[in-house]
Design a protein around this motif. Structure first.
Motif, PDB file in Angstrom:
ATOM      1  N   GLU A 222       0.825  -1.216   0.000  1.00 29.79           N
ATOM      2  CA  GLU A 222       0.000   0.000   0.000  1.00 29.79           C
ATOM      3  C   GLU A 222       0.858   1.265   0.000  1.00 29.79           C
ATOM      4  N   LEU A 223       1.903   1.252  -0.815  1.00 25.40           N
ATOM      5  CA  LEU A 223       2.726   2.443  -0.970  1.00 25.40           C
ATOM      6  C   LEU A 223       1.924   3.534  -1.679  1.00 25.40           C
ATOM      7  N   PRO A 224       1.955   4.766  -1.182  1.00 30.64           N
ATOM      8  CA  PRO A 224       1.343   5.860  -1.936  1.00 30.64           C
ATOM      9  C   PRO A 224       1.979   5.960  -3.320  1.00 30.64           C
ATOM     10  N   ASP A 225       1.194   6.398  -4.297  1.00 30.92           N
ATOM     11  CA  ASP A 225       1.689   6.467  -5.676  1.00 30.92           C
ATOM     12  C   ASP A 225       3.010   7.216  -5.770  1.00 30.92           C
ATOM     13  N   GLN A 226       3.105   8.367  -5.095  1.00 31.85           N
ATOM     14  CA  GLN A 226       4.312   9.181  -5.212  1.00 31.85           C
ATOM     15  C   GLN A 226       5.525   8.473  -4.623  1.00 31.85           C
ATOM     16  N   MET A 227       5.316   7.723  -3.547  1.00 31.00           N
ATOM     17  CA  MET A 227       6.436   7.016  -2.943  1.00 31.00           C
ATOM     18  C   MET A 227       6.921   5.877  -3.837  1.00 31.00           C
ATOM     19  N   LEU A 228       5.999   5.233  -4.541  1.00 30.68           N
ATOM     20  CA  LEU A 228       6.408   4.186  -5.474  1.00 30.68           C
ATOM     21  C   LEU A 228       7.166   4.796  -6.652  1.00 30.68           C
ATOM     22  N   LEU A 229       6.731   5.966  -7.097  1.00 34.22           N
ATOM     23  CA  LEU A 229       7.457   6.672  -8.148  1.00 34.22           C
ATOM     24  C   LEU A 229       8.852   7.074  -7.655  1.00 34.22           C
ATOM     25  N   ASN A 230       8.951   7.505  -6.401  1.00 34.82           N
ATOM     26  CA  ASN A 230      10.258   7.842  -5.833  1.00 34.82           C
ATOM     27  C   ASN A 230      11.176   6.622  -5.819  1.00 34.82           C
ATOM     28  N   LEU A 231      10.626   5.481  -5.423  1.00 37.47           N
ATOM     29  CA  LEU A 231      11.415   4.251  -5.392  1.00 37.47           C
ATOM     30  C   LEU A 231      11.907   3.894  -6.791  1.00 37.47           C
ATOM     31  N   LEU A 232      11.049   4.041  -7.776  1.00 42.99           N
ATOM     32  CA  LEU A 232      11.452   3.781  -9.162  1.00 42.99           C
ATOM     33  C   LEU A 232      12.603   4.693  -9.583  1.00 42.99           C
ATOM     34  N   GLU A 233      12.466   5.983  -9.288  1.00 39.00           N
ATOM     35  CA  GLU A 233      13.432   6.964  -9.761  1.00 39.00           C
ATOM     36  C   GLU A 233      14.793   6.823  -9.090  1.00 39.00           C
ATOM     37  N   MET A 234      14.848   6.217  -7.909  1.00 31.91           N
ATOM     38  CA  MET A 234      16.124   6.074  -7.220  1.00 31.91           C
ATOM     39  C   MET A 234      16.862   4.794  -7.629  1.00 31.91           C
ATOM     40  N   THR A 235      16.341   4.092  -8.637  1.00 33.58           N
ATOM     41  CA  THR A 235      16.986   2.888  -9.144  1.00 33.58           C
ATOM     42  C   THR A 235      17.263   3.034 -10.640  1.00 33.58           C
ATOM     43  N   PRO A 236      18.248   2.305 -11.158  1.00 33.00           N
ATOM     44  CA  PRO A 236      18.503   2.317 -12.607  1.00 33.00           C
ATOM     45  C   PRO A 236      17.335   1.783 -13.424  1.00 33.00           C
ATOM     46  N   GLU A 244       4.267   7.120 -18.948  1.00 27.98           N
ATOM     47  CA  GLU A 244       2.922   6.599 -18.705  1.00 27.98           C
ATOM     48  C   GLU A 244       2.946   5.235 -18.029  1.00 27.98           C
ATOM     49  N   GLN A 245       4.008   4.458 -18.274  1.00 28.25           N
ATOM     50  CA  GLN A 245       4.133   3.160 -17.619  1.00 28.25           C
ATOM     51  C   GLN A 245       4.411   3.321 -16.127  1.00 28.25           C
ATOM     52  N   LYS A 246       5.216   4.331 -15.783  1.00 24.20           N
ATOM     53  CA  LYS A 246       5.491   4.605 -14.373  1.00 24.20           C
ATOM     54  C   LYS A 246       4.197   4.927 -13.630  1.00 24.20           C
ATOM     55  N   GLN A 247       3.392   5.814 -14.210  1.00 23.71           N
ATOM     56  CA  GLN A 247       2.146   6.222 -13.562  1.00 23.71           C
ATOM     57  C   GLN A 247       1.189   5.043 -13.417  1.00 23.71           C
ATOM     58  N   SER A 248       1.103   4.242 -14.452  1.00 31.13           N
ATOM     59  CA  SER A 248       0.210   3.083 -14.416  1.00 31.13           C
ATOM     60  C   SER A 248       0.658   2.070 -13.363  1.00 31.13           C
ATOM     61  N   PHE A 249       1.962   1.826 -13.300  1.00 28.45           N
ATOM     62  CA  PHE A 249       2.486   0.880 -12.323  1.00 28.45           C
ATOM     63  C   PHE A 249       2.258   1.387 -10.902  1.00 28.45           C
ATOM     64  N   ALA A 250       2.499   2.671 -10.673  1.00 31.86           N
ATOM     65  CA  ALA A 250       2.299   3.242  -9.342  1.00 31.86           C
ATOM     66  C   ALA A 250       0.837   3.152  -8.925  1.00 31.86           C
ATOM     67  N   ALA A 251      -0.067   3.393  -9.857  1.00 25.08           N
ATOM     68  CA  ALA A 251      -1.497   3.380  -9.547  1.00 25.08           C
ATOM     69  C   ALA A 251      -2.010   1.978  -9.244  1.00 25.08           C
ATOM     70  N   SER A 252      -1.262   0.949  -9.662  1.00 29.10           N
ATOM     71  CA  SER A 252      -1.711  -0.427  -9.427  1.00 29.10           C
ATOM     72  C   SER A 252      -1.452  -0.903  -8.003  1.00 29.10           C
ATOM     73  N   SER A 253      -0.773  -0.080  -7.201  1.00 29.57           N
ATOM     74  CA  SER A 253      -0.483  -0.374  -5.778  1.00 29.57           C
ATOM     75  C   SER A 253       0.109  -1.765  -5.571  1.00 29.57           C
ATOM     76  N   PRO A 254       1.194  -2.077  -6.265  1.00 22.83           N
ATOM     77  CA  PRO A 254       1.778  -3.419  -6.107  1.00 22.83           C
ATOM     78  C   PRO A 254       2.505  -3.584  -4.783  1.00 22.83           C
ATOM     79  N   GLN A 255       2.635  -4.829  -4.367  1.00 20.47           N
ATOM     80  CA  GLN A 255       3.510  -5.151  -3.242  1.00 20.47           C
ATOM     81  C   GLN A 255       4.947  -5.175  -3.766  1.00 20.47           C
ATOM     82  N   ILE A 256       5.879  -4.588  -3.017  1.00 22.82           N
ATOM     83  CA  ILE A 256       7.271  -4.519  -3.449  1.00 22.82           C
ATOM     84  C   ILE A 256       8.164  -5.248  -2.445  1.00 22.82           C
TER      85      ILE A 256
END
Length: 269
Positions: A222-236, A244-256
Motif C-alpha cells: 500500500e505504498l502511496p503512488d508518489q512514494m512508489l514513483l520515488n522508489l522507481l526513480e532512485m533505481t537504474p 505513462e508506464q510509471k504512472q500506471s504501475f504506481a497506480a496499481s499499488s503493487p507489493q514490493i
C-alpha cells in the motif's frame, strides 16, 4: 586524515582552508564540506546521481521505508565496533545512513567521514548533519591517508578494493550492503520477460576475509503512488519505463519486495 588529490601529500587545516606542502589549497564550503575531486577524476560534467534521483531518494528515505535496513546496519556495527572508532561511508549520498548510524552509536564516540562524487548530495549532507565530516571525492581515488579508518560502510556503492584496503587499518571492518535475489522483483517483472535474480554468492573482495552474512527481507504494501514513483526513480530500472508506464504501475499499488545481504568482512593483515 585528508590527502591532496593532486599530489597525495597530507593536507593541513589553516583556518577555513586545507593546504598541502605543494601549496595546493582547498577551502571548506560554507556548509562545511571539502571538495577534493579534481577535474581529471570526474567521469562527466556533473558526476554522480541526477537531481531527480537524489530528490526521489531523499523523500523515500525520509519517509522511513528503508529504516529497517538502516537499523540492521546500525545493529551490526554496534556489535563489532570499538570505542572511538573512525568510520568511512562510501557513496554516502545525502548522509541518511551515516547520520542514523552516528545517532545510534553515540555511546561509542564514533567519528564518521562520508564521501560521494555528487556535489549536490554532499552539500545537502554537510548542511543537514554538521557533526559529521563530508567531502566530494572519487571512491577510486580516496583523499585519505593510509590506515586512517577502523571501519567502512559500502552500501550499494562501487569502489576500488585496493584503494579501500589502503585507507583501512589492519584488522579493520568492512560492511557491504548488496541486493539479495528477490530485491525489487516486482519492478523487474514489469520490464523483463525473463527476470534474472541477483546473485546469492558471497563476493570475494581482494584484501578482505568474509566474517558473516545477514539477509534482510521485507514487503512494502500500500505504498502511496508518489512514494512508489520515488522508489522507481532512485533505481537504474527507472530508465526502462516510459512516463505513462510509471504512472500506471504506481497506480496499481503493487507489493514490493526489499531484499538485502549485509556482509561483514575483516581486512587481512
Amino acid at each position: 586524515m585528508y590527502l591532496c588529490p593532486l599530489c597525495q601529500q597530507s593536507l593541513t587545516q589553516q583556518n577555513n582552508s586545507f593546504v598541502c606542502g605543494s601549496n595546493h589549497s582547498f577551502d571548506l564550503a560554507k556548509e562545511g564540506y571539502l571538495h577534493l575531486l579534481p577535474v581529471q577524476q570526474k567521469n562527466s560534467k556533473v558526476p554522480g546521481d541526477s537531481a531527480l534521483m537524489m530528490q526521489s531518494r531523499r523523500d523515500f528515505l525520509n519517509a522511513g521505508y528503508y529504516q529497517p535496513l538502516s537499523d540492521a546496519v546500525n545493529q551490526c556495527f554496534a556489535a563489532v565496533l570499538p570505542q572511538n572508532a573512525t568510520l568511512l561511508d562510501l557513496g554516502c549520498g545525502e548522509g541518511y545512513y551515516s547520520n542514523r548510524l552516528f545517532q545510534a552509536l553515540t555511546d561509542k564516540n564514533l567519528q564518521i567521514y562520508g564521501v560521494d562524487i555528487a556535489k549536490t548530495a554532499i552539500k545537502k549532507a554537510a548542511k543537514s548533519y554538521p557533526a559529521l565530516r563530508f567531502c566530494v571525492a572519487s571512491a577510486w581515488h580516496l583523499p585519505f591517508a593510509e590506515q586512517s579508518f577502523d571501519a567502512a560502510l559500502k552500501l550499494c556503492a562501487p569502489c576500488e578494493p585496493e584503494e579501500l584496503a589502503r585507507v583501512l587499518k589492519a584488522d579493520a571492518l568492512l560492511l557491504t550492503v548488496t541486493p539479495a535475489p528477490e530485491h525489487l522483483l516486482e519492478i523487474k517483472q514489469q520490464v523483463y520477460s525473463s527476470v534474472r535474480l541477483h546473485s546469492d554468492q558471497i563476493e570475494a573482495i581482494k584484501g578482505f576475509e568474509h566474517q558473516q552474512r545477514q539477509q534482510l527481507k521485507l514487503q512494502l504494501t500500500e505504498l502511496p503512488d508518489q512514494m512508489l514513483l520515488n522508489l522507481l526513480e532512485m533505481t537504474p530500472l527507472a530508465w526502462k519505463f516510459k512516463p505513462e508506464q510509471k504512472q500506471s504501475f504506481a497506480a496499481s499499488s503493487p507489493q514490493i519486495t526489499l531484499n538485502f545481504y549485509l556482509d561483514l568482512y575483516r581486512k587481512n593483515r
